[in-house]
Design an enzyme around this catalytic site. Sequence first.
Site, mmCIF file in Angstrom:
data_model
loop_
_atom_site.group_PDB
_atom_site.id
_atom_site.type_symbol
_atom_site.label_atom_id
_atom_site.label_comp_id
_atom_site.label_asym_id
_atom_site.label_seq_id
_atom_site.Cartn_x
_atom_site.Cartn_y
_atom_site.Cartn_z
ATOM 1 N N LYS A 187 -10.322 -12.214 -17.386
ATOM 2 C CA LYS A 187 -9.947 -12.090 -18.769
ATOM 3 C C LYS A 187 -8.904 -10.967 -18.767
ATOM 4 O O LYS A 187 -8.739 -10.270 -19.730
ATOM 5 C CB LYS A 187 -11.197 -11.695 -19.566
ATOM 6 C CG LYS A 187 -11.035 -11.693 -21.036
ATOM 7 C CD LYS A 187 -12.064 -10.818 -21.695
ATOM 8 C CE LYS A 187 -11.792 -9.360 -21.570
ATOM 9 N NZ LYS A 187 -10.497 -8.925 -22.042
ATOM 10 N N HIS A 247 -10.670 -12.235 -8.527
ATOM 11 C CA HIS A 247 -10.723 -13.298 -9.535
ATOM 12 C C HIS A 247 -10.359 -14.638 -8.890
ATOM 13 O O HIS A 247 -10.182 -15.638 -9.581
ATOM 14 C CB HIS A 247 -9.686 -13.061 -10.633
ATOM 15 C CG HIS A 247 -9.966 -11.895 -11.526
ATOM 16 N ND1 HIS A 247 -11.208 -11.563 -11.965
ATOM 17 C CD2 HIS A 247 -9.126 -11.006 -12.103
ATOM 18 C CE1 HIS A 247 -11.123 -10.500 -12.756
ATOM 19 N NE2 HIS A 247 -9.880 -10.147 -12.850
ATOM 20 N N SER A 252 -12.037 -14.153 -25.862
ATOM 21 C CA SER A 252 -11.886 -12.809 -25.332
ATOM 22 C C SER A 252 -10.540 -12.647 -24.598
ATOM 23 O O SER A 252 -9.829 -11.650 -24.780
ATOM 24 C CB SER A 252 -13.052 -12.532 -24.382
ATOM 25 O OG SER A 252 -12.998 -11.223 -23.920
HETATM 26 P P1 A3P Z 1 -15.200 -9.570 -25.987
HETATM 27 O O1 A3P Z 1 -13.708 -9.636 -25.988
HETATM 28 O O2 A3P Z 1 -15.840 -10.867 -26.371
HETATM 29 O O3 A3P Z 1 -15.746 -8.421 -26.790
HETATM 30 P P2 A3P Z 1 -13.576 -8.104 -18.864
HETATM 31 O O4 A3P Z 1 -14.241 -6.829 -18.544
HETATM 32 O O5 A3P Z 1 -13.757 -9.155 -17.820
HETATM 33 O O6 A3P Z 1 -12.161 -7.892 -19.240
HETATM 34 O O7 A3P Z 1 -14.360 -8.740 -20.092
HETATM 35 C C1 A3P Z 1 -14.327 -8.090 -21.310
HETATM 36 C C2 A3P Z 1 -15.367 -8.705 -22.211
HETATM 37 O O8 A3P Z 1 -16.653 -8.223 -21.816
HETATM 38 C C3 A3P Z 1 -15.150 -8.252 -23.672
HETATM 39 O O9 A3P Z 1 -15.659 -9.306 -24.482
HETATM 40 C C4 A3P Z 1 -16.025 -7.023 -23.692
HETATM 41 O O10 A3P Z 1 -16.394 -6.601 -24.986
HETATM 42 C C5 A3P Z 1 -17.226 -7.523 -22.909
HETATM 43 N N1 A3P Z 1 -18.045 -6.421 -22.400
HETATM 44 C C6 A3P Z 1 -17.670 -5.358 -21.672
HETATM 45 N N2 A3P Z 1 -18.704 -4.526 -21.479
HETATM 46 C C7 A3P Z 1 -19.758 -5.102 -22.103
HETATM 47 C C8 A3P Z 1 -21.139 -4.732 -22.273
HETATM 48 N N3 A3P Z 1 -21.611 -3.599 -21.787
HETATM 49 N N4 A3P Z 1 -21.936 -5.573 -22.964
HETATM 50 C C9 A3P Z 1 -21.465 -6.724 -23.472
HETATM 51 N N5 A3P Z 1 -20.178 -7.119 -23.353
HETATM 52 C C10 A3P Z 1 -19.345 -6.317 -22.681
#
Ligand code: A3P
Length: 311
Positions: free
Chosen positions: A42, A124, A154
């Site tokens: 993401k 990834h 996201s």
């Molecule tokens: P959202 O955009 O739906 O809020 P990545 O780290 O792979 O970039 O993914 C980011 C996504 O994971 C985001 O989702 C973020 O809010 C969520 N995320 C990160 N830490 C988190 C946590 N501790 N609990 C739940 N979701 C989390």
Amino acid sequence: RSPPQLREVAGIPLQATTVDNWSQIQNFEAKPNDLLICTYPKSGDYGTRGEQDLGLLSQHGLLTSGTTWIQEIVDMIEQNGDVEKCQRAIIQHRHPFIEWARPPQPSGVEKAKAMPSPRTLRTHLPIQLLPPSFWENNCKFLYVARNAKDCMVSYYHFQRMNQMLPDPGTWEEYFESFTNGKVGWGSWFDHVKGWWEMKDRYQILFLFYEAIKKDPKHEIQKVMRFMGKNLDETVLDKIVQETSFEKMKENPMTNRSTVSKSILDQSISPFMRKGTVGDWKNHFTVAQNERFDKIYRKKMEGTSINFCMEL
Ligand code: A3P
């Protein structure tokens, strides 16, 4: 924004700098005790900015980010729940991202080579592009999957706020790009299906974002056991607390608040955005949802994987 620099390797769009470094990545020498955190992204970095920003991003692991949550969980387990040690570890070395390349910074492969064993690394990459030595050495893989609809939402917001990523266009346009796999690291469907199909042939702990959300302690315990650790209840409870969305949103090491607005514009969308299951319902129209379900059924036909779409 600067134009996206994506080039394809075997039909998978990747960062141009990764493609330039492809032979080094493919020849990466995994070790039998490596742990590889694998996710569909993401995130990514497609443009170049100043050295200072790159240093900052590198320090905060952003250039190699993705899976902020599972990284934090793994870090906390590695550091036996010690928050300070964990933060120091983050500053010294975030788990290198093996396909990361951005000269003159050391590449992910070079960073991994310089690390003491046992190493925790990240990627990834879809299975077909993984350096073969990971399979040959029967390494441990920790895969985290998130349901496609929330993942798309996201990723869309992340591309809106990340000035180093291609502009996602409108939601309608992004819906097309995502479902056609025309985003960095390719198709969500192929990525998830590929890793799911490997899970019984290799040492793969396959986790779901939704399950971690629903019962973090249970899932964190699985990770702990998979990593060969045995932490007591108090430490586990602390890890659950410290890796909650609320805590991570407040933590400057995980919320990226120190990263320049010219890179991450959190006034557009916060890096730690919502962290929920089911936000897709606020984005998908009824028609898009029906269309997506059809595409999903076709693309995922024959797999036994099951996602939870709401809690
Ligand atoms: P959202 O955009 O739906 O809020 P990545 O780290 O792979 O970039 O993914 C980011 C996504 O994971 C985001 O989702 C973020 O809010 C969520 N995320 C990160 N830490 C988190 C946590 N501790 N609990 C739940 N979701 C989390």
